[in-house]
Design an enzyme around this catalytic site. Structure first.
Site, PDB file in Angstrom:
ATOM      1  N   LYS A   1      11.230  -4.345  -5.419  1.00 43.92           N
ATOM      2  CA  LYS A   1       9.691  -4.568  -4.712  1.00 43.92           C
ATOM      3  C   LYS A   1       9.117  -5.788  -5.122  1.00 43.92           C
ATOM      4  O   LYS A   1       9.224  -6.567  -5.963  1.00 43.92           O
ATOM      5  CB  LYS A   1       9.179  -3.549  -5.298  1.00 43.92           C
ATOM      6  CG  LYS A   1       7.379  -3.362  -5.300  1.00 43.92           C
ATOM      7  CD  LYS A   1       6.997  -2.522  -5.937  1.00 43.92           C
ATOM      8  CE  LYS A   1       5.309  -2.330  -6.324  1.00 43.92           C
ATOM      9  NZ  LYS A   1       4.556  -0.931  -6.907  1.00 43.92           N
TER      10      LYS A   1
ATOM     11  N   LYS B   1      10.244  -2.927  -0.636  1.00 43.49           N
ATOM     12  CA  LYS B   1       8.982  -2.071  -0.634  1.00 43.49           C
ATOM     13  C   LYS B   1       7.845  -3.767  -0.648  1.00 43.49           C
ATOM     14  O   LYS B   1       8.208  -4.027  -2.007  1.00 43.49           O
ATOM     15  CB  LYS B   1       8.739  -1.188  -2.335  1.00 43.49           C
ATOM     16  CG  LYS B   1       7.144  -1.211  -1.933  1.00 43.49           C
ATOM     17  CD  LYS B   1       7.118   0.298  -3.209  1.00 43.49           C
ATOM     18  CE  LYS B   1       5.160   0.030  -3.635  1.00 43.49           C
ATOM     19  NZ  LYS B   1       4.788   1.103  -3.957  1.00 43.49           N
TER      20      LYS B   1
ATOM     21  N   ASP C   1       7.910   2.538 -10.811  1.00 49.15           N
ATOM     22  CA  ASP C   1       7.694   2.414  -9.881  1.00 49.15           C
ATOM     23  C   ASP C   1       7.630   0.894 -11.434  1.00 49.15           C
ATOM     24  O   ASP C   1       6.780   0.786 -12.206  1.00 49.15           O
ATOM     25  CB  ASP C   1       7.000   1.100  -9.104  1.00 49.15           C
ATOM     26  CG  ASP C   1       6.386   1.699  -8.132  1.00 49.15           C
ATOM     27  OD1 ASP C   1       8.339   2.648  -8.068  1.00 49.15           O
ATOM     28  OD2 ASP C   1       6.320   1.221  -7.604  1.00 49.15           O
TER      29      ASP C   1
END
Length: 310
Positions: free
Chosen positions: A210, A246, A147
């Protein structure tokens, strides 16, 4: 995607979203709100809550993290609700690079992935070489997913080539690990900038986009998530390539989780209702979902202290 040079930096910027459509703020917020009013019947509610559990990245990103805390979180991901074996495992554990090996050992032989934040999380304020070394170290420790955070200063000052190049170089450094590109939408200022950042993240090779690090407010919201989902949809229509989503930060209740699943179904369809293409960044969400599942199973709410906080 352009290829990095020998020093890992992608020097050439390719064409992407220069003609990004303007986002109608009123329309997107009204649609997100209208989808929150959908009535979900009991059977669908239980199925949705179990699916939400399967989509969760259980996360601990604190200075006081320890091996014991990480192992406890892994155990919770493996057996979220021991009283109901029909509730399966969570999707992943998300930790700092130093705890990747601990998590991999605790999860060995299970389907639960290990994700690691990298690229000078959460600020992103380090030279690119340091960011890429951060990624490579996490992958060497065994991370299945990375991430990363984008350079929001570059994004807001219109240095789109720099943002693109850093994501592309990070993707290269990931090797076989999947890349989630964190936009930190709470710092981007408008839906138009969120749309453009989403397009850059996808064009540069992100496997997921995300919303947030969870360290900045506002984090995930239904409206900003809808903007990102629509970007993914438009990319799929244009290319046939599926990218994951996400939302992270601010999703705390079972009711909210079900709302986000409705957003996904109505925008992208059933194909995205899988942990391979949709995740929740969750630290507080899981316990509320488990409480609701126990309520549906037994007719009674359990006390929050009946569920572990790790």
């Amino acid at each position: 995607m352009t290829r990095p040079s020998s020093d890992g930096f992608v020097p050439q910027f390719t064409r992407f979203a220069l003609g990004s459509p303007s986002v109608d703020q009123v329309a997107v917020e009204e649609r997100a709100l209208s989808l929150a009013r959908r009535s979900i019947k009991k059977g669908a509610k239980v199925a949705g809550l179990k699916l939400a559990v399967a989509m969760m990245d259980l996360t601990t990103l604190e200075g006081k993290d320890s091996a014991g805390k990480v192992r406890a979180l892994c155990n919770k991901a493996l057996r979220p609700l021991e009283s109901d074996p029909s509730v399966g495992t969570c999707a992943a554990i998300c930790v700092y690079p130093n705890w990747v090996a601990t998590a991999k050992q605790a999860l060995e032989g299970s389907p639960v992935k290990v994700a690691s934040v990298a690229t000078a999380f959460p600020s992103g304020q380090s030279p690119l070489a340091i960011k890429l070394e951060d990624v490579r170290r996490a992958v060497d420790f065994g991370a299945d997913e990375i991430d990363m955070v984008i350079d929001r200063g570059a994004m807001l000052s219109g240095q789109y080539a720099k943002v693109f190049d850093e994501i592309a170089a990070t993707k290269e450094a990931c090797g076989t690990a999947h890349l989630k590109v964190i936009l930190e939408t709470g710092e981007l200022g408008s839906y138009d900038v969120v749309r453009k950042a989403s397009e850059i993240g996808i064009a540069a090779g992100g496997d997921f986009i995300k919303t947030s690090t969870g360290k900045v407010q506002p984090a995930a919201t239904p409206a900003v998530t809808l903007v990102m989902l629509e970007t993914i949809r438009d990319h799929y229509y244009a290319t046939g390539h599926r990218v994951g989503m996400k939302p992270a930060g601010g999703v705390r209740t079972a009711k909210q989780a079900l709302h986000y699943l409705v957003l996904v179904k109505e925008t992208l369809g059933d194909d995205w209702l899988t942990p391979d293409l949709f995740r929740f960044g969750a630290s507080a969400l899981l316990n509320d979902v488990l409480m609701q599942l126990e309520k549906e199973r037994t007719g009674n709410y359990q006390a929050s202290e009946d569920f572990s906080k790790d």
